[in-house]
Write a protein that holds these residues in place. Structure first.
Motif, mmCIF file in Angstrom:
data_model
loop_
_atom_site.group_PDB
_atom_site.id
_atom_site.type_symbol
_atom_site.label_atom_id
_atom_site.label_comp_id
_atom_site.label_asym_id
_atom_site.label_seq_id
_atom_site.Cartn_x
_atom_site.Cartn_y
_atom_site.Cartn_z
ATOM 1 N N GLN A 113 0.856 -1.194 0.000
ATOM 2 C CA GLN A 113 0.000 0.000 0.000
ATOM 3 C C GLN A 113 0.891 1.244 0.000
ATOM 4 O OE1 GLN A 113 -2.859 0.120 3.222
ATOM 5 N NE2 GLN A 113 -3.363 2.271 2.859
ATOM 6 N N TYR B 182 -3.234 4.832 -2.265
ATOM 7 C CA TYR B 182 -4.300 5.492 -1.504
ATOM 8 C C TYR B 182 -3.858 6.895 -1.095
ATOM 9 C CZ TYR B 182 -8.483 5.510 1.451
ATOM 10 O OH TYR B 182 -9.713 5.788 1.993
ATOM 11 N N LEU C 261 -12.018 0.479 -2.826
ATOM 12 C CA LEU C 261 -11.278 0.114 -1.614
ATOM 13 C C LEU C 261 -11.381 -1.372 -1.301
ATOM 14 C CD1 LEU C 261 -12.172 3.136 0.663
ATOM 15 C CD2 LEU C 261 -9.863 2.371 0.106
ATOM 16 N N GLY C 262 -12.406 -2.016 -1.846
ATOM 17 C CA GLY C 262 -12.533 -3.459 -1.660
ATOM 18 C C GLY C 262 -11.292 -4.204 -2.138
ATOM 19 N N LEU D 210 -8.274 -3.236 -1.735
ATOM 20 C CA LEU D 210 -7.287 -3.194 -0.655
ATOM 21 C C LEU D 210 -7.617 -4.238 0.411
ATOM 22 C CD1 LEU D 210 -4.939 -1.892 0.969
ATOM 23 C CD2 LEU D 210 -6.602 -0.218 1.824
ATOM 24 N N ILE D 211 -8.897 -4.298 0.776
ATOM 25 C CA ILE D 211 -9.335 -5.265 1.781
ATOM 26 C C ILE D 211 -9.079 -6.680 1.281
ATOM 27 C CG2 ILE D 211 -11.285 -6.073 3.169
ATOM 28 C CD1 ILE D 211 -10.723 -3.238 3.825
ATOM 29 N N GLU D 212 -9.426 -6.923 0.010
ATOM 30 C CA GLU D 212 -9.237 -8.251 -0.574
ATOM 31 C C GLU D 212 -7.754 -8.637 -0.534
ATOM 32 O OE1 GLU D 212 -9.914 -10.594 -4.789
ATOM 33 O OE2 GLU D 212 -9.106 -8.596 -4.727
ATOM 34 N N ALA E 114 -5.488 -7.580 1.516
ATOM 35 C CA ALA E 114 -5.086 -7.844 2.901
ATOM 36 C C ALA E 114 -5.534 -9.234 3.354
ATOM 37 C CB ALA E 114 -5.673 -6.775 3.831
ATOM 38 N N ILE E 115 -6.689 -9.662 2.872
ATOM 39 C CA ILE E 115 -7.192 -10.995 3.238
ATOM 40 C C ILE E 115 -6.394 -12.089 2.539
ATOM 41 C CG2 ILE E 115 -9.191 -12.550 3.078
ATOM 42 C CD1 ILE E 115 -10.976 -10.043 3.334
ATOM 43 N N GLN E 116 -6.116 -11.862 1.257
ATOM 44 C CA GLN E 116 -5.456 -12.886 0.436
ATOM 45 C C GLN E 116 -3.974 -13.084 0.767
ATOM 46 O OE1 GLN E 116 -6.803 -14.670 -2.328
ATOM 47 N NE2 GLN E 116 -8.801 -13.978 -1.665
ATOM 48 N N CYS E 117 -3.313 -12.026 1.227
ATOM 49 C CA CYS E 117 -1.845 -12.062 1.309
ATOM 50 C C CYS E 117 -1.325 -12.438 2.694
ATOM 51 C CB CYS E 117 -1.270 -10.714 0.895
ATOM 52 S SG CYS E 117 -1.590 -10.359 -0.841
ATOM 53 N N LEU F 150 0.596 -7.413 4.484
ATOM 54 C CA LEU F 150 0.299 -6.127 3.853
ATOM 55 C C LEU F 150 1.386 -5.170 4.317
ATOM 56 C CD1 LEU F 150 -1.627 -3.989 2.442
ATOM 57 C CD2 LEU F 150 -2.600 -3.640 4.716
#
Lengths: 130, 135
Positions: A6, A40, A112-113, A115-117, A119-122, A125
């Motif tokens: 990010q 961002y 922004l989804g 970014l959230i995705e 963070a979940i996948q990796c 972050l």
């Protein structure tokens, strides 16, 4: 390792984009998977093709583009942040009635989804900014 | 989604001097759709984000302080405030807004999820997090 990056600051004003670039490049060269780089806040200003830095300085935008071309890197600009700061692609120009676009190649504008995705996948972050 | 992660939003800046606080809040609001375990933390000047009674009418800026009060409805389960930062700015918990939380399925309710913790407890909460968004 699967990484998400990010970038929260604009180019030249702040070191964040430089650090993020060198980190991302080293990670890719080291065989890691960089799932996405998400820009961002003023970080979206890294994605305008109209940037013209002096010839004896690094070209931050071009550097990101070349890295993306080499590694098929996903460079995403936050849509809400981009709208505030005047970063426009074809879709945004049409939706908001703008007379021009300025997004650099290999960048895309999304929500922004993303970014959230990421963070979940990796596994990690990694945030660059103040 | 099967794997739920612990998300921590670390808020370090005053609300209106820069856009970080507001754009952090936008991530929290959008992120609610992803059903993760979400906590917010307020340290340094970030504690000013929760001060009640803010009035931005004369600065021509949108007052987004009321939005924090709705965060319980956006899946935010905990809001931690740094005790040291509060004291350094001459504030106490009485100066802060209250945020209610309710689980619609289990009907479990919490009147106020804003919690003042010391540095050691905050470090522990950060350590337990899978993802830290820093703003």
């Amino acid at each position: 390792m699967k990484l998400a990056v990010q970038v929260n600051e604009g180019p030249y004003q702040h070191q964040a984009s430089d650090s993020a670039y060198h980190f991302t490049k080293a990670a890719l060269e080291g065989g890691h998977d960089v799932f996405r780089v998400f820009f961002y806040h003023d970080g979206v200003l890294n994605g305008t093709r109209l940037t013209t830095p002096p010839q004896d300085d690094r070209n931050i935008v071009k550097r990101w583009v070349e890295l993306a071309e080499k590694y098929d890197l996903d460079l995403v600009l936050c849509v809400a942040a981009a709208q505030r700061r005047g970063i426009v692609d074809d879709g945004e120009a049409e939706r908001n009635g703008k007379d021009a676009t300025n997004i650099a190649p290999k960048f895309r504008i999304s929500g922004l989804g993303q970014l959230i995705e990421a963070a979940i996948q990796c596994d990690r972050l990694v945030v660059f900014g103040d | 989604m099967s794997d739920v992660k612990k998300f921590m939003y670390l808020n370090r800046r005053a609300p209106y001097g820069t856009i970080y606080a507001w754009e952090s809040l936008e991530v929290v609001l959008i992120g609610a759709a992803f059903d993760q375990e979400v906590s917010l933390m307020f340290v340094d000047d970030g504690v000013f984000q929760l001060v009640k009674g803010s009035d931005t009418s004369e600065s021509d800026m949108k007052n987004f302080t009321p939005t924090y009060r709705t965060l319980g409805d956006y899946g935010v389960r905990h809001m931690y405030v740094d005790k040291t930062s509060l004291e350094a700015h001459g504030l106490t918990q009485d100066d802060l807004i209250e945020v209610a939380w309710e689980d619609w399925e289990s009907e479990e309710e919490v009147d106020n999820i804003v919690e003042v913790l010391d540095s050691e407890e905050l470090a522990e909460k950060l350590g337990e997090s899978d993802v830290v968004f820093s703003f």
